[in-house]
Design an enzyme around this catalytic site. Sequence first.
Site, short mmCIF file in Angstrom:
data_model
loop_
_atom_site.label_atom_id
_atom_site.label_comp_id
_atom_site.label_asym_id
_atom_site.label_seq_id
_atom_site.Cartn_x
_atom_site.Cartn_y
_atom_site.Cartn_z
CE1 TYR A 291 -3.78 -2.19 -0.17
CE2 TYR A 291 -4.72 -0.12 0.56
CZ TYR A 291 -4.87 -1.37 0.01
OH TYR A 291 -6.11 -1.81 -0.37
CD GLU B 89 -2.32 5.01 -6.47
OE1 GLU B 89 -3.00 5.99 -6.06
OE2 GLU B 89 -2.60 3.83 -6.20
#
Length: 362
Positions: free
Chosen positions: A286, A293
Site C-alpha cells: 500500500y 501513484e
Amino acid sequence: MAGSSLRPHVHWAQRHRELFLRVDLSDVRNPDITITDNVLHFRAQGHGAKGDNIYEFEIEFLEPVEPKPVCRMTQRQLNITVQKKESNWWERLTKQEKRPLFLAPDFDRWLDESDAEMELKEKEEEKINKMKIESRVPKDPFKHLKKGYLIMYNLVQFLGFSWIFVNMTMVGFLCLTDSFYDTFHTISDMMYFCQTLALMEIVNSLIGLVRSPLIPSVVQVFGRNFVLFVILGSLEEMQSKPVVFFIFYFWSITELFRYPYYMLSCIGIEWKPLTWLRYTVWIPLYPLGGLAEAVCIVQSIPIFSETGKFSLGLPNPLNVTIQFPFVLQIYLIALFLGVFVNFRHLYKQRKQHLGPKKRKMK
C-alpha cells in the site's frame, strides 16, 4: 468391584438425562474409562489420598446408560459425564442398595428431583424462546442469489488481476527494459475492465450486500480510477513512463490475495495461509503503491501545465482560470490522506483477524 486396589474418592450427581462423576485425582495420567454391560470401569494413575499410585474402581449403574462416557481432565480432578438411556430420576446411582464407601454425593452439583425438573423446564423454555426469536427474523429469499453474485464477482476480479500479474511477470523477466515502457499498451484493456468493475464494491457496500465500510472502498476505487483514467488514460506522454509498470504491478499483487479471500469467505471457508497473506501483503504494497501513484501525478503536472488540458476558464471580469495542475497538487495531499485512511482500516482488520484471541472470562 475391584479387589484390593486403591480407590479414589468419587462424588456423583444427576440430572434427568445425565450422570456426573467427579474423581478426586490430580495430575491424572493414562486414564482408562469404559462402560461394559452397564458397568463403568475406571483405571488411571494420579495423585490421590494414598499419594501417587494407580487407582481403579467399578460402578454398576442402577439403570441402563449409554456406553460412551465423556471425560474431561483438569489439574486437580477428573470429570466423567454419562448419558442415561431413558430420561428419568434415579433413586440411587448403583444397582447395589448399599452405597460403596468411596462414593459420595457431589453437593456442589446436587439437585433434588423437583429442582432438576425446574432446571429442565427452564432449558426447554429457553430453547422455545430462541426458536421464537429466530422465527421472527425474516428469511432473505435472495440469499443464495446474493452469495452467487459475490462469488462470481470475486472470481472474475481474481482471474483478471491474475492475468495482469502473470503477463507483467513473464514480460518483465523476458524483456525487462521494454516492459517498463510498454506496460500500458499491453495491460491497459484488462486494467480498465477490472477497475471499472471495482465500482461495484462501492455499490455493494451502499446497499448492504457486504459489511465492508464505505469510506475505505470509495478512497481506494476512486483513487485508482483517477490515476488510471484521468492521468494515464488522457495523456499519451504518461503511458510510456516506467512508473506505470510499478503502479499496475503493486495493484495486481494486492488483489491476488484479497479477492480469493473474499470468495472463500462467501462459502464459509477460511484458509489460514491465505488469511495471513491477505492481511499482511498490503503492509509494504500500500505505501509503495501510493508512492508510485504520487510519482505518476508529479510527472504529469508539467504536461498538464503545458497543454492546459482539463484547466477550466470561468467567465468573469477577473478572467480566473482553475488550473488542473493546481488541482493535482491538492489531490497529492488527499492521496496520502487516503493511504493513511486505508492503512488504518486494514491495520484494525489485521488485529481483528490475526491478533491474539481474547480469552472469555468464566
